[in-house]
Design a protein around this motif. Structure first.
Motif, mmCIF file in Angstrom:
data_model
loop_
_atom_site.group_PDB
_atom_site.id
_atom_site.type_symbol
_atom_site.label_atom_id
_atom_site.label_comp_id
_atom_site.label_asym_id
_atom_site.label_seq_id
_atom_site.Cartn_x
_atom_site.Cartn_y
_atom_site.Cartn_z
ATOM 1 N N ILE A 99 -11.307 -40.878 -2.238
ATOM 2 C CA ILE A 99 -11.149 -40.708 -0.796
ATOM 3 C C ILE A 99 -9.855 -41.377 -0.347
ATOM 4 N N SER A 100 -9.544 -42.521 -0.952
ATOM 5 C CA SER A 100 -8.326 -43.221 -0.584
ATOM 6 C C SER A 100 -7.201 -42.981 -1.587
ATOM 7 N N ASP A 101 -7.546 -42.458 -2.799
ATOM 8 C CA ASP A 101 -6.538 -42.277 -3.834
ATOM 9 C C ASP A 101 -5.969 -40.856 -3.829
ATOM 10 N N ASP A 102 -6.854 -39.836 -3.796
ATOM 11 C CA ASP A 102 -6.425 -38.437 -3.878
ATOM 12 C C ASP A 102 -6.167 -37.879 -2.480
ATOM 13 N N VAL A 103 -5.204 -38.465 -1.772
ATOM 14 C CA VAL A 103 -4.878 -38.028 -0.414
ATOM 15 C C VAL A 103 -3.491 -37.400 -0.444
ATOM 16 N N THR A 104 -3.385 -36.234 0.143
ATOM 17 C CA THR A 104 -2.086 -35.562 0.230
ATOM 18 C C THR A 104 -1.427 -35.937 1.555
ATOM 19 N N ILE A 105 -0.376 -36.755 1.505
ATOM 20 C CA ILE A 105 0.356 -37.187 2.695
ATOM 21 C C ILE A 105 1.746 -36.565 2.634
ATOM 22 N N CYS A 126 -8.983 -30.984 -5.311
ATOM 23 C CA CYS A 126 -8.315 -31.348 -4.064
ATOM 24 C C CYS A 126 -7.692 -30.147 -3.363
ATOM 25 N N LEU A 127 -7.825 -28.939 -3.946
ATOM 26 C CA LEU A 127 -7.079 -27.784 -3.436
ATOM 27 C C LEU A 127 -7.373 -27.512 -1.975
ATOM 28 N N TYR A 128 -8.632 -27.651 -1.554
ATOM 29 C CA TYR A 128 -9.016 -27.263 -0.200
ATOM 30 C C TYR A 128 -9.182 -28.474 0.727
ATOM 31 N N GLU A 129 -8.681 -29.623 0.289
ATOM 32 C CA GLU A 129 -8.736 -30.818 1.122
ATOM 33 C C GLU A 129 -7.693 -30.716 2.251
ATOM 34 N N PRO A 130 -7.986 -31.256 3.440
ATOM 35 C CA PRO A 130 -7.000 -31.259 4.512
ATOM 36 C C PRO A 130 -5.795 -32.132 4.147
ATOM 37 N N ILE A 131 -4.719 -31.936 4.884
ATOM 38 C CA ILE A 131 -3.461 -32.623 4.607
ATOM 39 C C ILE A 131 -3.231 -33.671 5.698
ATOM 40 N N VAL A 132 -2.678 -34.802 5.274
ATOM 41 C CA VAL A 132 -2.309 -35.853 6.233
ATOM 42 C C VAL A 132 -0.815 -35.712 6.517
ATOM 43 N N VAL A 133 -0.470 -35.559 7.791
ATOM 44 C CA VAL A 133 0.924 -35.416 8.211
ATOM 45 C C VAL A 133 1.406 -36.769 8.718
ATOM 46 N N ASP A 134 2.460 -37.287 8.089
ATOM 47 C CA ASP A 134 3.033 -38.585 8.465
ATOM 48 C C ASP A 134 4.049 -38.341 9.591
ATOM 49 N N LEU A 135 3.682 -38.723 10.827
ATOM 50 C CA LEU A 135 4.554 -38.524 11.972
ATOM 51 C C LEU A 135 5.502 -39.689 12.197
ATOM 52 N N GLY A 136 5.419 -40.689 11.312
ATOM 53 C CA GLY A 136 6.287 -41.856 11.453
ATOM 54 C C GLY A 136 5.626 -42.942 12.290
ATOM 55 N N GLN A 137 6.130 -44.182 12.113
ATOM 56 C CA GLN A 137 5.636 -45.338 12.856
ATOM 57 C C GLN A 137 4.121 -45.496 12.667
#
Length: 658
Positions: A99-105, A126-137
Motif C-alpha cells: 500500500i505504501s511501497d507499490d505506489v505510482t507517483i 498494480c495495473l489498475y491501481e489509481p495514480i498519485v499526481v505530485d502537484l508540488g509542495q
C-alpha cells in the motif's frame, strides 16, 4: 474522515494537446488519516462510487494510497470484513506493505501519453491501481486509470482532427494552385508535371527569373510546390507517429462511426482475431463471432447521450474465453467513437482462483478434527481467528474465544501454562515451528490432553506478525499411551523374572534382547554379557550346524518352530540340550524383522531318556535270551527232533567219517 472531496470531471477538460501534461486533467483530492477505520472508508466508497481510492496520511503527511479495488479485495479475504472494518487503516499497511511501497507517483508536468505508457508497464497486480499526481509542495491528488485512458482517447481524437484539418488546408491550397495554373497557360505543363509527380524545381527556373507577373506567379508556384512537399512529408510523419503509438499500446483500439460500422482498428486488435486491419473497415461491429457483448455495448453507447463509458466484457477468441476492460469515448460531435480494450483475463482467473482457494480453505478447516488458529503478535497475543472445532475440544465456541469472553490461556492447565509459554516464545525467537502436548480444562471441568503445532509468520525485517497453528484433542492417545506404559511395565516384570529363557534375535544371528534366565542357562553372568559375546548364533552356540539350518528353514517355511531340540555350547564350552519354541516376527509388508521365543534346559530330561534307553536295551537282551531257551526246549520236545536224535545215536561215527 472527510465527508466531501474535490473532483474535476474529465468531460469539462478542454483543448487537450498531444503533449498535454497531467496537471490539465481533473484530479481527486480525497485524503484520509491512517487512524480512520476500514468501515469509515467503506462508507465513503459506497457513498461516492466515482472514488478510485483514497490518499492515506500520517499526521497530515502522505504515507500511501489504498485503492477501491484493493480495499474491496482485502475485505473479500477470509474474515476480511471482521479483520479490517473495525481497525484503523494503519493495520492495512501492516497486512499489505505494498500500500505504501507499490505506489505510482507521477509529476504533474509529465505528458499524458508518457503517463499512459508508464502505467500500462506496471505489473499485473498494480495495473489498475489509481495514480498519485505530485502537484508540488507536498500536495498529492488521485487520478483514476480510467480517466487517464479517457484523456488519452481525447488526445487521439485531437490528433485525428488535426490531421483532418491539415488535409483540409492542403486541399484549399491545392485548389488555389490549380486556379493559378488554369489562368496561366504557360504554367500548364508545370501543373501537369506536378500532378504526375514529375515536376522538378528547375523546370520553371527560367520563367521564375522574369520580373513580371508571370515570373512572380512562377516563383509563387515553385514555393507552393515546395510547401506542399514539406507538408505532405510532415503529414506522413505525423500519421506514421500516430500509427506507431496506437500499435504500441498493449490494447485493442477501434474507431466506429455512429452507425456501428468499423472505421479502422489497430494492429493489436487485428492480430487478436487473426485478420488484417483492412478486413474490419466497413464491417458492422457484430460481424465477429464471439464478439456479441462488445457489439451490444458499442451500440448501446452510441445510442446514448454519454460521451464516455467503460465495461468488462467476455469475448471468445480462437475458442478461448477472454475478459476485456473496454473504455469508449465519442468524438466528431458524437458521430464516431474510439474504444480501447485491455485483456484482463489473467486478473479474472486470479480472482476465480482466489475464490476457489478460499472455498478449499474453508472446506479443509471445517473437515479438520483440529482447531486452526491465528494469533496477532502484540505485547499480549490477540486471537484473530480460530475454527469451530475448538468447541469439540474445549467446550467453548470460537466466538467465545475471539470476543475474549474467555481466553485460551485461561483454559490451559495451571501446571502447564509456564511450559507452554516458554516453548512458544522459543519458537518465535528461533523462527522455528513449535510442537507440544499439554493439558486443558474442558468447560465441563474434565481434563483433556491436546497436541499443538504452530509457527510464527514474520515480515521482511524479521518481526513476528502472526502465530498460525492447529490444536488436536489427543486425550484418547494419552490414555492409550498410559495403558501401554503399564502393559510394558508388566511385560518387563514377566520378562525379567521368568524361569524360562526369553530371547529376540536377528535373522543374521545376533541377539537383540535376552532375559536373565536365558543368560544363566548359557552360563553368562548377565544379559548384556551374552548379547555382546554372541555375534554369530549358528557358529557359537549350535553344536550341530545342520540344526541351525533346519531352524531357519522352519522359520522361513512355517514361521514357527515347536519343541525344537538341539545341542548347544555354554560359555565354559560344555554342551547341553535345550528346547526352543520360537516364531518369526514380520512387518505389515511381510518383511522379516526378528525371531523371538522361549528356551528351556532339557539336559536332565535327555539324561533320563538316555538312562531309560540303556535299561530298555538291557531288558531287550534278557528277553531275547529267555526266548531262545524257550525255542530250544520246544524244539527238543518235537517228535521229529527225537527221531533224528535216535538215528544219530545209532550212527558209528568212525565209519561215518571214514
Amino acid at each position: 474522515m472527510p465527508q466531501e472531496y474535490f473532483l474535476t470531471s474529465l468531460q469539462s477538460t478542454q483543448n487537450l494537446q498531444l503533449y498535454s501534461p497531467l496537471q490539465e486533467l481533473g484530479t481527486i483530492d480525497f485524503q484520509v488519516d491512517e487512524n480512520c477505520t476500514g468501515g469509515q472508508l467503506l462508507q465513503e466508497f459506497q457513498s461516492n462510487p466515482l472514488l478510485p481510492g483514497a490518499i492515506l496520511t500520517r499526521q497530515g503527511l502522505f504515507c500511501g494510497i489504498i485503492s477501491r479495488m484493493r480495499f474491496i479485495a482485502m475485505l473479500s479475504r477470509p474474515f476480511g470484513r471482521e479483520l479490517f472494518l473495525h481497525r484503523p487503516l494503519s493495520s492495512l499497511l501492516v497486512v499489505d506493505p505494498s500500500i505504501s511501497d507499490d505506489v505510482t507517483i507521477l509529476p504533474a508536468h509529465m505528458p499524458i501519453f508518457e503517463a499512459v505508457r508508464f502505467c500500462l508497464q506496471r505489473s499485473a497486480e498494480c495495473l489498475y491501481e489509481p495514480i498519485v499526481v505530485d502537484l508540488g509542495q507536498s500536495t498529492y491528488q488521485l487520478l483514476a486509470l480510467h480517466d487517464l485512458l479517457v484523456a488519452q482517447t481525447q488526445i487521439y481524437q485531437f490528433a485525428l482532427v488535426t490531421i483532418e484539418e491539415r488535409n483540409a488546408a492542403i486541399t484549399v491550397q491545392n485548389e488555389q494552385m490549380r486556379q493559378y495554373i488554369q489562368q496561366v497557360e504557360t504554367m500548364t505543363a508545370a501543373a501537369v508535371a506536378v500532378e504526375n509527380d514529375t515536376f522538378q524545381p528547375g523546370d520553371l527556373q527560367e520563367v521564375a527569373s522574369r520580373g513580371d507577373e508571370l515570373g512572380r506567379l512562377a516563383r509563387v508556384f515553385q514555393e507552393m510546390v515546395r510547401t506542399v512537399k514539406i507538408r505532405e512529408q510532415q503529414l506522413a510523419e505525423a500519421k506514421e507517429q500516430l500509427e506507431a503509438i496506437l500499435n504500441a499500446v498493449p490494447g485493442s483500439i477501434s474507431w466506429i462511426d455512429s452507425g456501428g460500422v468499423y472505421m479502422g482498428v489497430n494492429r493489436h486488435l487485428a492480430e487478436n482475431w487473426n485478420l488484417p486491419q483492412e478486413a474490419f473497415i466497413g464491417k458492422e461491429v457484430g460481424f465477429l463471432k464471439g464478439n456479441t457483448q462488445f457489439a451490444d455495448f458499442t451500440r448501446g453507447f452510441l445510442a446514448s447521450s454519454d460521451q464516455s463509458a467503460s465495461q468488462v466484457l467476455e469475448m471468445h477468441i480462437g475458442g478461448t474465453l477472454k475478459y476485456y476492460l473496454v473504455a469508449s469515448q465519442k468524438y466528431l460531435q458524437g458521430n464516431a467513437a474510439v474504444s480501447v480494450g485491455f485483456d484482463i483475463t489473467d486478473r479474472k482467473h486470479a480472482e476465480l482462483a482466489l475464490i476457489q482457494s478460499e472455498e478449499r480453505f474453508r472446506s479443509l478447516v471445517s473437515n479438520l478434527t483440529g482447531a486452526v488458529y491465528r494469533y496477532h503478535c502484540e505485547p499480549n497475543l490477540t486471537l484473530e481467528y480460530i475454527s469451530d472445532a475448538i468447541e469439540l475440544i474445549s467446550g467453548y465456541g470460537a466466538t467465545d474465544l475471539i470476543s475474549h469472553q474467555v481466553t485460551y490461556t485461561h483454559l490451559i492447565h495451571p501446571e502447564d501454562r509456564d511450559l507452554v509459554e516458554v516453548i512458544i516464545n522459543h519458537g518465535i525467537v528461533t523462527q522455528e515451528p513449535y510442537i507440544l502436548d499439554y493439558r486443558i480444562v474442558h468447560q465441563d471441568g474434565s481434563i483433556r490432553w491436546v497436541y499443538e503445532q504452530g509457527q510464527a509468520v514474520f515480515d521482511s525485517e524479521g518481526n513476528p506478525l502472526y502465530l498460525d497453528g492447529v490444536i488436536f484433542d489427543v486425550t484418547e492417545r494419552k490414555q492409550a499411551e498410559e495403558a501401554l506404559r503399564i502393559a510394558e511395565e508388566n511385560y518387563r516384570s514377566i520378562f525379567e523374572n521368568a524361569l524360562e529363557g526369553i530371547f529376540q534375535s536377528s535373522p543374521t544371528g545376533q541377539y537383540i534382547n535376552v532375559n536373565p534366565a536365558m543368560a544363566k542357562l548359557y552360563g553368562y553372568n548377565s544379559p548384556s554379557e551374552m548379547i555382546s559375546s554372541i555375534t554369530n548364533i549358528g557358529e557359537q552356540l549350535y553344536v550341530d550346524a545342520e540344526q541351525r539350518t533346519e531352524f531357519r528353514r522352519l522359520m522361513e517355511v512355517q514361521g514357527t518352530a515347536k519343541d525344537f531340540e538341539y545341542r548347544c555350547y555354554r560359555k565354559d564350552g560344555s554342551i547341553t540340550w535345550v528346547q526352543v519354541d520360537a516364531r518369526a516376527v514380520r512387518d505389515s509388508h511381510g518383511n522379516l524383522l526378528y525371531y523371538e521365543g522361549l528356551v528351556q534346559d532339557i539336559s536332565e530330561q535327555k539324561q533320563r531318556e538316555e538312562a531309560l534307553q540303556r535299561q530298555l536295551e538291557e531288558l531287550k537282551i534278557e528277553i531275547d535270551q529267555k526266548k531262545r531257551e524257550q525255542d530250544v526246549a520246544l524244539l527238543t520236545q518235537d517228535s521229529f527232533f527225537q527221531e533224528l536224535q535216535a538215528e544219530i545215536a545209532q550212527v558209528n561215527l568212525d565209519e561215518f567219517w571214514s
